[in-house]
Design an enzyme around this catalytic site. Structure first.
Site, mmCIF file in Angstrom:
data_model
loop_
_atom_site.group_PDB
_atom_site.id
_atom_site.type_symbol
_atom_site.label_atom_id
_atom_site.label_comp_id
_atom_site.label_asym_id
_atom_site.label_seq_id
_atom_site.Cartn_x
_atom_site.Cartn_y
_atom_site.Cartn_z
ATOM 1 N N ARG A 30 0.832 -1.207 0.000
ATOM 2 C CA ARG A 30 0.000 0.000 0.000
ATOM 3 C C ARG A 30 0.866 1.256 0.000
ATOM 4 O O ARG A 30 0.955 1.967 -0.987
ATOM 5 C CB ARG A 30 -0.948 -0.018 1.219
ATOM 6 C CG ARG A 30 -2.095 1.005 1.117
ATOM 7 C CD ARG A 30 -1.738 2.391 1.604
ATOM 8 N NE ARG A 30 -1.300 2.425 2.998
ATOM 9 C CZ ARG A 30 -0.804 3.506 3.579
ATOM 10 N NH1 ARG A 30 -0.661 4.636 2.883
ATOM 11 N NH2 ARG A 30 -0.398 3.473 4.850
ATOM 12 N N ASP A 31 1.566 1.505 1.082
ATOM 13 C CA ASP A 31 2.355 2.716 1.217
ATOM 14 C C ASP A 31 3.548 2.709 0.263
ATOM 15 O O ASP A 31 3.981 3.756 -0.218
ATOM 16 C CB ASP A 31 2.835 2.849 2.667
ATOM 17 C CG ASP A 31 3.344 4.234 2.990
ATOM 18 O OD1 ASP A 31 3.053 5.174 2.243
ATOM 19 O OD2 ASP A 31 4.045 4.374 4.007
ATOM 20 N N HIS A 223 6.299 4.448 12.771
ATOM 21 C CA HIS A 223 6.367 4.414 11.303
ATOM 22 C C HIS A 223 7.407 5.454 10.881
ATOM 23 O O HIS A 223 7.128 6.645 10.840
ATOM 24 C CB HIS A 223 4.984 4.761 10.736
ATOM 25 C CG HIS A 223 4.888 4.659 9.251
ATOM 26 N ND1 HIS A 223 4.047 3.769 8.613
ATOM 27 C CD2 HIS A 223 5.495 5.352 8.248
ATOM 28 C CE1 HIS A 223 4.139 3.910 7.307
ATOM 29 N NE2 HIS A 223 5.018 4.872 7.062
ATOM 30 N N HIS A 225 10.474 7.084 8.341
ATOM 31 C CA HIS A 225 11.069 7.254 7.014
ATOM 32 C C HIS A 225 12.554 7.549 7.199
ATOM 33 O O HIS A 225 12.978 8.056 8.232
ATOM 34 C CB HIS A 225 10.374 8.378 6.254
ATOM 35 C CG HIS A 225 8.998 8.018 5.792
ATOM 36 N ND1 HIS A 225 8.578 8.200 4.497
ATOM 37 C CD2 HIS A 225 7.940 7.487 6.445
ATOM 38 C CE1 HIS A 225 7.318 7.792 4.369
ATOM 39 N NE2 HIS A 225 6.915 7.355 5.546
ATOM 40 N N CYS A 256 5.786 9.538 0.595
ATOM 41 C CA CYS A 256 4.480 10.141 0.860
ATOM 42 C C CYS A 256 4.140 11.066 -0.293
ATOM 43 O O CYS A 256 4.895 11.996 -0.570
ATOM 44 C CB CYS A 256 4.474 10.920 2.174
ATOM 45 S SG CYS A 256 2.900 11.743 2.499
ATOM 46 N N ASN A 265 10.249 4.412 3.141
ATOM 47 C CA ASN A 265 10.016 3.875 4.465
ATOM 48 C C ASN A 265 11.219 3.071 4.945
ATOM 49 O O ASN A 265 12.073 2.654 4.157
ATOM 50 C CB ASN A 265 8.806 2.925 4.432
ATOM 51 C CG ASN A 265 7.514 3.632 4.143
ATOM 52 O OD1 ASN A 265 6.973 4.333 4.978
ATOM 53 N ND2 ASN A 265 6.998 3.444 2.932
#
Length: 314
Positions: A30-31, A223, A225, A256, A265
Protein backbone atom coordinates in the site's frame (compact mmCIF):
# COMPACT_ATOMS: atom_id res chain seq x y z
CA UNK A 1 24.26 -15.01 -1.18
CA UNK A 2 21.63 -15.38 1.53
CA UNK A 3 21.46 -14.64 5.23
CA UNK A 4 21.82 -18.33 6.06
CA UNK A 5 25.14 -18.59 4.20
CA UNK A 6 26.53 -15.45 5.81
CA UNK A 7 25.39 -16.53 9.26
CA UNK A 8 24.99 -12.95 10.43
CA UNK A 9 23.90 -11.03 12.38
CA UNK A 10 24.85 -13.06 15.44
CA UNK A 11 21.78 -13.56 17.59
CA UNK A 12 22.35 -12.30 21.10
CA UNK A 13 20.25 -12.66 24.26
CA UNK A 14 17.49 -10.07 24.40
CA UNK A 15 18.00 -7.04 26.63
CA UNK A 16 15.70 -6.44 29.57
CA UNK A 17 15.03 -3.02 28.02
CA UNK A 18 13.65 -4.56 24.83
CA UNK A 19 10.45 -6.48 24.08
CA UNK A 20 10.77 -10.25 23.62
CA UNK A 21 8.95 -10.05 20.30
CA UNK A 22 7.86 -7.42 17.79
CA UNK A 23 5.00 -7.37 15.31
CA UNK A 24 6.10 -6.09 11.90
CA UNK A 25 3.32 -4.18 10.15
CA UNK A 26 4.22 -4.51 6.48
CA UNK A 27 3.08 -1.49 4.42
CA UNK A 28 4.87 -2.14 1.12
CA UNK A 29 1.90 -3.11 -1.06
CA UNK A 30 0.00 0.00 0.00
CA UNK A 31 2.35 2.72 1.22
CA UNK A 32 5.23 1.44 -0.89
CA UNK A 33 3.46 1.16 -4.23
CA UNK A 34 1.18 4.21 -3.98
CA UNK A 35 4.02 6.49 -5.10
CA UNK A 36 5.03 4.59 -8.22
CA UNK A 37 5.07 6.75 -11.34
CA UNK A 38 3.54 3.97 -13.43
CA UNK A 39 0.68 1.63 -12.62
CA UNK A 40 1.76 -1.75 -11.28
CA UNK A 41 -0.33 -4.60 -12.65
CA UNK A 42 -2.70 -6.16 -10.13
CA UNK A 43 -1.25 -9.62 -10.82
CA UNK A 44 2.19 -8.35 -9.77
CA UNK A 45 0.72 -6.85 -6.60
CA UNK A 46 -1.03 -10.11 -5.72
CA UNK A 47 2.14 -12.13 -6.23
CA UNK A 48 4.10 -9.63 -4.13
CA UNK A 49 1.56 -9.86 -1.29
CA UNK A 50 1.62 -13.63 -1.46
CA UNK A 51 5.41 -13.70 -1.31
CA UNK A 52 5.39 -11.42 1.74
CA UNK A 53 2.93 -13.69 3.52
CA UNK A 54 5.04 -16.75 2.68
CA UNK A 55 8.05 -14.96 4.18
CA UNK A 56 6.26 -14.99 7.53
CA UNK A 57 4.78 -11.51 7.75
CA UNK A 58 1.54 -11.72 9.73
CA UNK A 59 0.24 -8.27 8.74
CA UNK A 60 0.41 -7.07 5.13
CA UNK A 61 -1.37 -3.77 4.48
CA UNK A 62 -2.65 -4.44 1.00
CA UNK A 63 -4.29 -1.39 -0.55
CA UNK A 64 -6.36 1.75 0.01
CA UNK A 65 -9.89 2.86 -0.76
CA UNK A 66 -8.82 6.44 -1.37
CA UNK A 67 -10.34 8.04 -4.47
CA UNK A 68 -8.45 6.98 -7.64
CA UNK A 69 -8.06 10.64 -8.59
CA UNK A 70 -5.69 11.15 -5.67
CA UNK A 71 -3.85 7.80 -5.71
CA UNK A 72 -4.36 6.24 -9.15
CA UNK A 73 -1.84 3.50 -8.38
CA UNK A 74 -4.36 1.94 -5.97
CA UNK A 75 -7.45 2.33 -8.14
CA UNK A 76 -7.60 -1.46 -8.45
CA UNK A 77 -8.41 -2.01 -4.74
CA UNK A 78 -11.59 -4.03 -5.31
CA UNK A 79 -9.97 -6.13 -8.02
CA UNK A 80 -6.96 -6.83 -5.83
CA UNK A 81 -9.00 -7.86 -2.80
CA UNK A 82 -11.21 -10.08 -4.93
CA UNK A 83 -8.10 -11.84 -6.25
CA UNK A 84 -6.39 -12.18 -2.88
CA UNK A 85 -5.85 -15.70 -1.52
CA UNK A 86 -5.55 -15.08 2.24
CA UNK A 87 -2.89 -17.12 4.03
CA UNK A 88 -3.75 -18.65 7.37
CA UNK A 89 -3.00 -16.32 10.25
CA UNK A 90 -2.27 -13.30 8.04
CA UNK A 91 -4.19 -10.02 8.25
CA UNK A 92 -4.58 -7.75 5.22
CA UNK A 93 -5.61 -4.26 6.40
CA UNK A 94 -6.67 -1.52 3.99
CA UNK A 95 -6.54 2.24 4.34
CA UNK A 96 -9.95 3.91 4.49
CA UNK A 97 -10.09 7.73 4.22
CA UNK A 98 -13.79 8.39 4.83
CA UNK A 99 -17.29 6.90 5.07
CA UNK A 100 -17.42 6.20 1.36
CA UNK A 101 -14.21 4.25 1.63
CA UNK A 102 -15.62 2.34 4.59
CA UNK A 103 -18.65 1.33 2.52
CA UNK A 104 -16.31 -0.07 -0.13
CA UNK A 105 -14.31 -1.92 2.52
CA UNK A 106 -17.43 -3.49 4.02
CA UNK A 107 -18.60 -4.64 0.59
CA UNK A 108 -15.17 -6.17 -0.01
CA UNK A 109 -15.34 -8.13 3.25
CA UNK A 110 -12.36 -6.39 4.84
CA UNK A 111 -11.68 -7.25 8.49
CA UNK A 112 -9.09 -4.57 9.37
CA UNK A 113 -8.95 -0.93 8.31
CA UNK A 114 -6.77 2.08 8.98
CA UNK A 115 -7.53 5.80 8.96
CA UNK A 116 -4.96 8.50 8.25
CA UNK A 117 -4.94 11.56 10.51
CA UNK A 118 -2.62 14.53 10.88
CA UNK A 119 -0.76 16.04 13.81
CA UNK A 120 -0.60 19.43 12.10
CA UNK A 121 -3.05 21.91 10.64
CA UNK A 122 -1.12 22.41 7.38
CA UNK A 123 -0.99 18.71 6.52
CA UNK A 124 -4.64 18.24 7.47
CA UNK A 125 -5.60 21.02 5.06
CA UNK A 126 -3.53 19.62 2.21
CA UNK A 127 -4.10 15.91 2.75
CA UNK A 128 -7.55 15.70 4.34
CA UNK A 129 -9.17 18.88 3.03
CA UNK A 130 -9.89 19.55 6.69
CA UNK A 131 -8.38 21.29 9.70
CA UNK A 132 -6.85 19.93 12.86
CA UNK A 133 -10.14 19.65 14.78
CA UNK A 134 -12.53 18.91 11.91
CA UNK A 135 -10.66 15.71 11.06
CA UNK A 136 -12.14 14.05 14.16
CA UNK A 137 -15.67 14.82 12.97
CA UNK A 138 -14.79 13.14 9.67
CA UNK A 139 -13.24 10.08 11.31
CA UNK A 140 -15.83 9.51 14.07
CA UNK A 141 -18.51 7.88 11.87
CA UNK A 142 -15.85 5.86 10.03
CA UNK A 143 -14.50 4.38 13.24
CA UNK A 144 -17.96 3.83 14.70
CA UNK A 145 -19.21 2.17 11.53
CA UNK A 146 -16.16 -0.04 11.27
CA UNK A 147 -16.37 -1.18 14.87
CA UNK A 148 -20.08 -1.89 14.45
CA UNK A 149 -19.16 -4.05 11.45
CA UNK A 150 -16.69 -5.99 13.60
CA UNK A 151 -13.54 -4.46 12.13
CA UNK A 152 -10.39 -3.43 13.94
CA UNK A 153 -9.35 0.17 13.29
CA UNK A 154 -5.83 1.50 13.27
CA UNK A 155 -5.10 5.25 13.17
CA UNK A 156 -2.07 6.75 11.51
CA UNK A 157 -0.91 10.12 12.77
CA UNK A 158 1.29 11.83 10.20
CA UNK A 159 3.81 14.66 10.67
CA UNK A 160 4.41 13.61 14.28
CA UNK A 161 7.94 15.04 14.40
CA UNK A 162 8.17 17.65 11.68
CA UNK A 163 6.04 19.28 9.00
CA UNK A 164 7.46 20.77 5.76
CA UNK A 165 5.20 23.83 6.12
CA UNK A 166 5.21 24.32 9.90
CA UNK A 167 8.61 23.01 10.94
CA UNK A 168 9.12 21.10 14.21
CA UNK A 169 5.92 19.79 15.80
CA UNK A 170 5.18 20.23 19.50
CA UNK A 171 5.12 16.77 21.15
CA UNK A 172 2.19 17.87 23.34
CA UNK A 173 0.13 18.52 20.20
CA UNK A 174 0.97 15.07 18.83
CA UNK A 175 -0.04 13.42 22.11
CA UNK A 176 -3.31 15.36 22.15
CA UNK A 177 -4.21 14.49 18.56
CA UNK A 178 -3.10 10.90 18.94
CA UNK A 179 -5.11 10.28 22.07
CA UNK A 180 -8.19 11.85 20.48
CA UNK A 181 -7.87 9.33 17.66
CA UNK A 182 -7.61 6.48 20.16
CA UNK A 183 -10.60 7.82 22.06
CA UNK A 184 -12.70 7.54 18.89
CA UNK A 185 -12.35 3.77 19.25
CA UNK A 186 -9.17 3.02 17.31
CA UNK A 187 -7.33 -0.04 18.55
CA UNK A 188 -3.84 1.20 17.68
CA UNK A 189 -2.07 4.45 16.86
CA UNK A 190 0.85 4.44 14.42
CA UNK A 191 3.10 7.45 14.98
CA UNK A 192 4.49 8.64 11.65
CA UNK A 193 7.72 10.48 10.94
CA UNK A 194 6.36 11.39 7.53
CA UNK A 195 9.30 13.44 6.29
CA UNK A 196 11.98 11.50 8.18
CA UNK A 197 13.33 14.26 10.45
CA UNK A 198 13.08 12.51 13.83
CA UNK A 199 16.06 11.50 15.94
CA UNK A 200 16.21 8.97 18.77
CA UNK A 201 15.95 11.77 21.33
CA UNK A 202 12.78 13.09 19.69
CA UNK A 203 11.29 9.60 19.69
CA UNK A 204 11.97 9.08 23.39
CA UNK A 205 10.57 12.51 24.23
CA UNK A 206 7.35 11.90 22.33
CA UNK A 207 6.80 8.40 23.70
CA UNK A 208 7.47 9.70 27.22
CA UNK A 209 4.74 12.27 26.54
CA UNK A 210 2.26 9.56 25.61
CA UNK A 211 3.21 7.56 28.69
CA UNK A 212 2.76 10.61 30.94
CA UNK A 213 -0.70 11.10 29.41
CA UNK A 214 -1.64 7.54 30.41
CA UNK A 215 -1.27 5.91 26.98
CA UNK A 216 0.24 2.44 27.13
CA UNK A 217 2.99 1.50 24.73
CA UNK A 218 0.92 -1.53 23.65
CA UNK A 219 -1.48 0.91 21.95
CA UNK A 220 1.29 2.51 19.89
CA UNK A 221 3.25 1.65 16.77
CA UNK A 222 5.99 3.60 14.99
CA UNK A 223 6.37 4.41 11.30
CA UNK A 224 9.72 5.89 10.29
CA UNK A 225 11.07 7.25 7.01
CA UNK A 226 14.79 7.23 6.33
CA UNK A 227 15.33 10.68 4.85
CA UNK A 228 18.28 11.43 7.15
CA UNK A 229 19.32 7.82 7.73
CA UNK A 230 17.80 7.69 11.21
CA UNK A 231 15.02 5.13 10.80
CA UNK A 232 16.83 2.23 12.46
CA UNK A 233 18.16 4.37 15.32
CA UNK A 234 14.66 5.71 15.88
CA UNK A 235 13.25 2.19 15.85
CA UNK A 236 15.77 1.07 18.46
CA UNK A 237 14.80 4.02 20.67
CA UNK A 238 11.11 3.13 20.33
CA UNK A 239 11.79 -0.51 21.22
CA UNK A 240 13.65 0.56 24.35
CA UNK A 241 10.60 2.63 25.30
CA UNK A 242 8.40 -0.48 25.05
CA UNK A 243 6.83 -0.19 21.59
CA UNK A 244 6.09 -3.64 20.17
CA UNK A 245 4.75 -2.86 16.67
CA UNK A 246 6.94 -1.39 13.93
CA UNK A 247 5.81 -0.39 10.43
CA UNK A 248 8.13 -1.09 7.52
CA UNK A 249 8.10 -1.58 3.78
CA UNK A 250 9.70 -4.52 1.98
CA UNK A 251 12.71 -3.30 0.04
CA UNK A 252 12.36 0.22 1.48
CA UNK A 253 9.67 1.17 -1.02
CA UNK A 254 7.55 4.24 -0.65
CA UNK A 255 7.40 7.77 0.64
CA UNK A 256 4.48 10.14 0.86
CA UNK A 257 2.70 11.67 -2.14
CA UNK A 258 1.80 14.73 -0.03
CA UNK A 259 5.31 15.42 1.30
CA UNK A 260 7.82 15.84 -1.52
CA UNK A 261 10.87 15.74 0.76
CA UNK A 262 10.02 12.30 2.16
CA UNK A 263 12.10 9.36 1.05
CA UNK A 264 11.36 5.69 1.47
CA UNK A 265 10.02 3.88 4.47
CA UNK A 266 12.19 1.86 6.79
CA UNK A 267 13.05 -1.29 4.83
CA UNK A 268 11.58 -4.45 6.35
CA UNK A 269 14.81 -6.35 5.63
CA UNK A 270 16.84 -3.73 7.51
CA UNK A 271 14.42 -3.98 10.42
CA UNK A 272 14.62 -7.78 10.48
CA UNK A 273 18.44 -7.61 10.49
CA UNK A 274 18.30 -5.26 13.49
CA UNK A 275 15.81 -7.42 15.38
CA UNK A 276 17.83 -10.56 14.71
CA UNK A 277 20.93 -8.91 16.14
CA UNK A 278 19.01 -7.82 19.23
CA UNK A 279 17.54 -11.27 19.83
CA UNK A 280 13.98 -9.96 19.36
CA UNK A 281 11.56 -12.47 17.81
CA UNK A 282 9.57 -11.43 14.72
CA UNK A 283 8.71 -14.59 12.75
CA UNK A 284 10.03 -13.48 9.35
CA UNK A 285 12.35 -15.45 7.06
CA UNK A 286 14.89 -12.88 5.85
CA UNK A 287 15.93 -14.84 2.75
CA UNK A 288 12.36 -15.24 1.52
CA UNK A 289 11.68 -11.58 2.28
CA UNK A 290 14.74 -10.42 0.34
CA UNK A 291 13.72 -12.67 -2.55
CA UNK A 292 10.30 -10.99 -2.61
CA UNK A 293 11.85 -7.52 -2.71
CA UNK A 294 14.30 -8.45 -5.47
CA UNK A 295 11.45 -10.03 -7.45
CA UNK A 296 9.43 -6.81 -7.23
CA UNK A 297 12.42 -4.57 -7.92
CA UNK A 298 13.03 -6.45 -11.16
CA UNK A 299 9.46 -5.71 -12.24
CA UNK A 300 9.77 -2.06 -11.26
CA UNK A 301 12.98 -1.81 -13.24
CA UNK A 302 15.29 -0.58 -10.49
CA UNK A 303 17.31 -2.03 -7.60
CA UNK A 304 15.89 -2.30 -4.11
CA UNK A 305 16.77 0.67 -1.86
CA UNK A 306 17.23 -1.67 1.14
CA UNK A 307 20.86 -1.90 2.25
CA UNK A 308 20.32 -5.42 3.56
CA UNK A 309 18.77 -6.59 0.29
CA UNK A 310 21.71 -5.14 -1.65
CA UNK A 311 24.22 -6.74 0.72
CA UNK A 312 22.58 -10.15 0.50
CA UNK A 313 21.84 -10.20 -3.20
CA UNK A 314 24.47 -8.07 -4.98
Amino acid sequence: MGAREIGLPMRVPGSSELPDSVTIWEVGPRDGLQNESSIVDVAVKLEFIDRLARAGLSIVESTSFVHPKWVPQLADAEELLAGLSPAAGVRYPVLVPNERGLERAIRAGVADIAIFGSATRSFAERNLNSDLDAQFEMFAPVVAGAREAGMTVRAYISMAFGDPWEGPVDPAQVVSVGNRLLELGCTQLSIGDTIGVATAGHVEQLLDGFRAAGTGMDALAVHFHDTYGQALANTFAALRCGVRTVDSSAGGLGGCPYAESATGNLATEDLVWLLDGLGVRHGVDLDLLADASVWLAERLGRPSPSRVVRALRD
